[in-house]
Design a protein around this motif. Structure first.
Motif, PDB file in Angstrom:
ATOM      1  N   TYR A  74      14.091  11.638  -5.743  1.00  0.00           N
ATOM      2  CA  TYR A  74      14.336  10.675  -4.849  1.00  0.00           C
ATOM      3  C   TYR A  74      13.577  10.530  -3.407  1.00  0.00           C
ATOM      4  O   TYR A  74      13.313   9.423  -3.203  1.00  0.00           O
ATOM      5  N   LEU A  75      13.270  11.683  -2.999  1.00  0.00           N
ATOM      6  CA  LEU A  75      12.573  11.723  -1.677  1.00  0.00           C
ATOM      7  C   LEU A  75      11.191  11.265  -1.949  1.00  0.00           C
ATOM      8  O   LEU A  75      10.599  10.424  -1.298  1.00  0.00           O
ATOM      9  N   THR A  76      10.706  11.600  -3.204  1.00  0.00           N
ATOM     10  CA  THR A  76       9.241  11.122  -3.603  1.00  0.00           C
ATOM     11  C   THR A  76       9.199   9.699  -3.897  1.00  0.00           C
ATOM     12  O   THR A  76       8.310   8.993  -3.463  1.00  0.00           O
ATOM     13  N   VAL A  77      10.271   9.145  -4.509  1.00  0.00           N
ATOM     14  CA  VAL A  77      10.413   7.829  -4.811  1.00  0.00           C
ATOM     15  C   VAL A  77      10.556   7.099  -3.705  1.00  0.00           C
ATOM     16  O   VAL A  77       9.892   5.851  -3.099  1.00  0.00           O
ATOM     17  N   ALA A  78      11.444   7.587  -2.448  1.00  0.00           N
ATOM     18  CA  ALA A  78      11.481   7.030  -1.337  1.00  0.00           C
ATOM     19  C   ALA A  78      10.160   6.685  -0.570  1.00  0.00           C
ATOM     20  O   ALA A  78       9.840   5.826   0.218  1.00  0.00           O
ATOM     21  N   ILE A  79       9.401   8.027  -0.475  1.00  0.00           N
ATOM     22  CA  ILE A  79       8.209   7.832   0.227  1.00  0.00           C
ATOM     23  C   ILE A  79       7.242   6.815  -0.295  1.00  0.00           C
ATOM     24  O   ILE A  79       6.604   6.213   0.245  1.00  0.00           O
ATOM     25  N   THR A  80       7.266   6.786  -1.693  1.00  0.00           N
ATOM     26  CA  THR A  80       6.329   5.760  -2.289  1.00  0.00           C
ATOM     27  C   THR A  80       6.817   4.273  -2.111  1.00  0.00           C
ATOM     28  O   THR A  80       6.122   3.485  -1.790  1.00  0.00           O
ATOM     29  N   MET A  81       8.095   3.819  -2.086  1.00  0.00           N
ATOM     30  CA  MET A  81       8.729   2.632  -1.946  1.00  0.00           C
ATOM     31  C   MET A  81       8.338   2.277  -0.390  1.00  0.00           C
ATOM     32  O   MET A  81       8.010   1.273  -0.099  1.00  0.00           O
ATOM     33  N   HIS A  82       8.695   3.204   0.460  1.00  0.00           N
ATOM     34  CA  HIS A  82       8.449   2.736   1.874  1.00  0.00           C
ATOM     35  C   HIS A  82       6.790   2.612   2.341  1.00  0.00           C
ATOM     36  O   HIS A  82       6.474   1.927   3.035  1.00  0.00           O
ATOM     37  N   LEU A  83       5.887   3.405   1.501  1.00  0.00           N
ATOM     38  CA  LEU A  83       4.491   3.265   1.509  1.00  0.00           C
ATOM     39  C   LEU A  83       4.169   1.861   1.100  1.00  0.00           C
ATOM     40  O   LEU A  83       3.510   0.950   1.817  1.00  0.00           O
ATOM     41  N   VAL A  84       4.784   1.382  -0.049  1.00  0.00           N
ATOM     42  CA  VAL A  84       4.548   0.183  -0.621  1.00  0.00           C
ATOM     43  C   VAL A  84       4.704  -1.112   0.240  1.00  0.00           C
ATOM     44  O   VAL A  84       4.255  -1.908   0.657  1.00  0.00           O
TER      45      VAL A  84
END
Length: 448
Positions: free
Chosen positions: A237-247
């Motif tokens: 989920y941390l990796t997903v959160a990084i990805t979504m906030h980057l987008v």
């Protein structure tokens, strides 16, 4: 395990609390990096650090708040006092955009950073206690998904509305004063929603009370960190959160510098969030049939595919790009719904130690989410800096180099595809869902 059916009179106000959370996540997430680089003339590397450093404290801050929340539950039987204190976050939200007119560059970045530190502390008081609710209740596997389904529909709608309303209120080519007005108006809506959420939590606890929490929460953080299933779920989920906030942070740049029209930011946000709203109820049904883990992995794979299509850039044509963004939105709905409904499954599987440490679990979880919220914009700002992106003030239009334009495009597309692939590999280490999905619940009905 019980199969309680939660009443709508509790579900609706609980879900409404997510409106305030959606505004806090969305407006800074989409606009704060752009506000720093293109309104306050903060260089991208400095702007990225201004957003990253205040969030480093979340690694310690959120679990600490979780322990306080657990202690409050054991002492008073509820977590609402801490949630009420968290409502003061609206003042920090307004302060982030109310930058004095004589501040630019590094000094402006410091102002925003200090406001963000205060906001993170206050927001964590609300968020940690709010997200502990599903694990506090006496409900089963599928009802947790239903509860978070209501919450996710509302938070996704609020993200959509905030993403559309914020630039509309700020106006074309906005200055600091325009952003301040936007923050004040959205802050008022944020406060009203968070107060409604407190009412919803109280009603849910009355409708489906869980096992009373006992004392001895001092070891709660260790219980969470030693939980192998929780570590796997949180790492993904941390990796997903990084990805979504980057987008989200990259959308204004992609609209202006790749597509040539800053007004298309609203279109991209709508194309991302509207499908997420519409498909969340469908994901609830998919999870009931396939299980949360398989549904989540499918959504993550779809996100990678959509990101690769976006990497084609403006040459692909606006209709295809909007369709790809819509695919990201559909995947986003599952990537919010599934993990949040899996956390209470993990806590339930941990037995009495998990039940007494719900706040510690959610504190670590929200720390990961907040860290992702900081790292996402920072990773994108690092891409911009590597490409030679030049910052500017409001009303100033700078011609960017080919390297900077390439950084805008590929930072928005290929980097998220790589990060999401890593998230898939991490998520596959989670093995609890098969047992939880096939467990037979004991039926208990609650009148609406």
């Amino acid at each position: 395990m019980t199969n309680v059916r939660l009443p709508l009179r509790a579900l609706v106000p609980f879900a409404a609390g997510s409106v305030g959370m959606g505004i806090w996540v969305t407006v800074p997430g989409i606009f704060l990096l752009y506000f720093l680089t293109d309104v306050l003339a903060v260089p991208p590397q400095t702007a990225g650090l201004a957003l990253l450093l205040p969030n480093v404290a979340n690694i310690v801050l959120h679990p600490w708040v979780g322990r306080i929340s657990d202690a409050g539950l054991a002492r008073g039987g509820h977590r609402r006092q801490l949630m009420s204190a968290g409502c003061v976050v609206v003042l920090a939200f307004a302060a982030m955009f109310a930058v004095p007119s004589d501040l630019h560059g590094t000094t402006a970045a410091i102002w925003v950073s200090v406001a963000l530190v205060a906001g993170n502390l206050l927001y964590s008081c609300y968020q940690v206690s709010y997200l502990a609710t599903p694990a506090d209740l006496g409900i089963g596997y599928h009802e947790r998904t239903r509860l978070m389904g209501y919450r996710n529909v509302v938070i996704t709608v609020s993200v959509l509305l905030a993403g559309v309303a914020a630039p509309a209120v700020a106006g074309d080519d906005p200055g600091v004063g325009d952003y301040t007005r936007m923050a004040l108006l959205l802050g008022a809506a944020m406060l009203a929603a968070m107060l409604a959420g407190i009412t919803g939590v109280a009603r849910l606890n009355r409708a489906a009370p869980g096992t009373p929490a006992g004392p001895g929460t001092r070891g709660g953080l260790l219980v969470a960190l030693r939980d192998r299933q929780f570590r796997a779920l949180t790492a993904s989920y941390l990796t997903v959160a990084i990805t979504m906030h980057l987008v989200l942070a990259a959308m204004p740049y992609f609209a202006e510098y790749e597509l040539g029209r800053s007004a298309l930011t609203t279109v991209l946000v709508a194309a991302f969030m509207a499908p997420a709203v519409l498909t969340t109820p469908l994901w609830v049904l998919v999870a009931r049939r396939l299980g949360k883990q398989r549904s989540l992995l499918a959504a993550q794979a779809a996100f990678v595919a959509g990101s690769l299509v976006l990497a084609l850039g403006a040459a692909a044509g606006l209709p295809l790009l909007i369709a790809a963004v819509a695919m990201l939105g559909i995947a986003f709905a599952a990537m919010q719904l599934m993990p949040l409904s899996m956390v209470p499954d993990v806590i339930a599987a941990a037995g009495p130690a998990g039940t007494a440490s719900v706040g510690s679990y959610t504190g670590v979880w929200t720390a990961a989410e907040a860290t992702g919220g900081a790292l996402g914009p920072y990773v994108y700002s690092a891409c911009l800096a590597a490409g030679g992106f030049v910052a500017s003030t409001a009303g100033e239009h700078t011609t960017q180099s080919p390297g900077a334009l390439a950084a805008v495009r590929y930072g928005f597309t290929l980097v998220p595809a790589v990060l999401m692939t890593i998230a898939i590999a991490l998520q596959r280490r989670y093995t609890l869902d098969k047992r939880a999905h096939t467990a037979t619940p004991r039926a208990v009905e609650v009148s609406p």
